[in-house]
Design an enzyme around this catalytic site. Structure first.
Site, PDB file in Angstrom:
ATOM      1  N   LYS A   1      31.373  50.445  48.258  1.00 57.06           N
ATOM      2  CA  LYS A   1      32.479  49.480  48.098  1.00 57.06           C
ATOM      3  C   LYS A   1      33.057  49.117  49.463  1.00 57.06           C
ATOM      4  O   LYS A   1      33.325  47.945  49.746  1.00 57.06           O
ATOM      5  CB  LYS A   1      33.553  50.057  47.160  1.00 57.06           C
ATOM      6  CG  LYS A   1      33.082  50.035  45.712  1.00 57.06           C
ATOM      7  CD  LYS A   1      33.911  50.889  44.768  1.00 57.06           C
ATOM      8  CE  LYS A   1      33.209  50.927  43.403  1.00 57.06           C
ATOM      9  NZ  LYS A   1      33.833  51.830  42.442  1.00 57.06           N
TER      10      LYS A   1
ATOM     11  N   GLN B   1      38.812  55.510  42.231  1.00 57.60           N
ATOM     12  CA  GLN B   1      37.454  55.870  41.815  1.00 57.60           C
ATOM     13  C   GLN B   1      37.518  56.885  40.674  1.00 57.60           C
ATOM     14  O   GLN B   1      38.175  57.923  40.791  1.00 57.60           O
ATOM     15  CB  GLN B   1      36.688  56.446  43.028  1.00 57.60           C
ATOM     16  CG  GLN B   1      35.229  56.718  42.771  1.00 57.60           C
ATOM     17  CD  GLN B   1      34.434  55.454  42.415  1.00 57.60           C
ATOM     18  OE1 GLN B   1      34.582  54.416  43.033  1.00 57.60           O
ATOM     19  NE2 GLN B   1      33.602  55.546  41.397  1.00 57.60           N
TER      20      GLN B   1
ATOM     21  N   ASP C   1      39.653  46.330  39.216  1.00 53.75           N
ATOM     22  CA  ASP C   1      38.635  46.912  38.326  1.00 53.75           C
ATOM     23  C   ASP C   1      38.715  46.284  36.929  1.00 53.75           C
ATOM     24  O   ASP C   1      37.786  46.411  36.138  1.00 53.75           O
ATOM     25  CB  ASP C   1      38.851  48.431  38.192  1.00 53.75           C
ATOM     26  CG  ASP C   1      37.811  49.232  38.958  1.00 53.75           C
ATOM     27  OD1 ASP C   1      36.733  48.685  39.251  1.00 53.75           O
ATOM     28  OD2 ASP C   1      38.084  50.419  39.244  1.00 53.75           O
TER      29      ASP C   1
END
Ligand code: NAP
Length: 280
Positions: free
Chosen positions: A52, A96, A119
């Site tokens: 990422k 995460q 997200d």
């Protein structure tokens, strides 16, 4: 022989488009950073986090890394999210997953401002997607829609069968395909005669988390097959939920593992970050 849907190539196209867009936004004085938070040192998570950060660097946006120790408390994590919510320059916040057991993931997801929820997991983002309002789309399902569109697969009017109903893949996937005018059937572990339901699919999207479960008896001749699963087989090689060698001769198009859905998730995360920078 099925056409191989090349997720690596398509995700690269998307990142190149985003890179150009980021450069134009910079000229207009619009910049921003993605904050990436990792708690603990799970090796798989470390790889995802690194990918990422690399993707941010590639498209030209700043990434801020927060690597917190395993023993970080829920309150400490929530306090950090609160700080990042308030920071003007931070346009996206990503925590995460999975988190250590002592931290409630739901609480953490809900603590992220929906304006920075790149997200697309916050209930407000999910609700907006459900009723077709603007908001961040869940990255893996949004990536699959892009894979289908950019590889020339028709969606409108087609029968799409989704295997799996998780909050991060199956459910949002089915809603996005409905939004694209597919006729959608969602299946799960209680579905009876899964194979006969799947054989009705023009587009079969498999997100069941069972290594190499789906063989040719689940696939209609000429169907498009999207394999979301990621596993390591007995030889430590990556594989999906679909038996690729069996499915490929039956399908008209299919995603490989690796190199199919996987790279699209990060590309769509970047797309959400750029959308957030654009919206200011
Ligand atoms: P999950 O939360 O474990 O959900 C699996 C779903 O499959 C559940 O809804 C389950 O039904 C259903 N299922 C399990 N066994 C089944 C069976 N025998 N017949 C029919 N349905 C069955 O998994 P997930 O998070 O959605 O992820 C699915 C897979 O995608 C995993 O391999 C994961 O690693 C992978 N993944 C890949 C990416 C990517 O970027 N490529 C992103 C996310 C996930 P119930 O609801 O009834 O239990």
């Amino acid at each position: 022989m099925a056409k191989i849907i090349d997720g690596k190539k398509i995700s690269q196209q998307i990142k190149d488009e985003l890179k150009e867009k980021v450069a134009k936004l910079k000229e207009q004085g619009k910049t921003g950073a993605l904050a990436v938070i990792q708690v603990g040192e799970d090796p798989a998570s470390s790889v995802y986090v690194r990918n990422k950060k690399n993707a941010c660097a590639y498209i030209g946006i700043e990434s801020l890394a927060y690597e917190l120790p395993e023993e970080t408390t829920e309150d400490e994590l929530l306090a950090l999210i609160g700080e990042l919510n308030a920071k003007e320059q931070v346009k996206g916040i990503l925590v995460q997953l999975p988190l250590p057991q002592h931290i409630c993931e739901d609480k953490v997801i809900r603590a992220i401002s929906p304006r920075k929820d790149v997200d697309g997991f916050h209930p407000q983002s999910v609700g907006a997607m459900t009723i077709g309002e603007p908001g961040f789309l869940s990255c893996t399902p949004a990536g699959i829609v892009q894979l289908l569109k950019r590889s020339g697969a028709e969606i409108a009017g087609k029968h799409c069968v989704v295997i799996g109903r998780s909050n991060i893949v199956g459910k949002p996937m089915s809603l996005l395909m409905l939004r694209e005018d597919a006729t959608v059937t969602v299946t799960h572990s209680k579905t009876q005669d899964l194979a006969s339901v799947c054989r009705q699919a023009d587009i079969l999207i498999v997100a069941m988390g069972k290594p190499q479960f789906i063989g040719k008896e689940y696939i209609k001749e000429g169907a498009v097959v999207i394999d979301v699963g990621i596993h390591r087989d007995e030889n430590n090689k990556l594989c999906g939920d679909v038996k690729f060698a069996e499915a490929e001769p039956v399908a008209s198009a299919i995603t490989p593992v690796p190199g199919g859905v996987g790279p699209m998730t990060i590309a769509m995360l970047m797309s959400n970050c750029v959308q957030s920078i654009e919206e200011g």
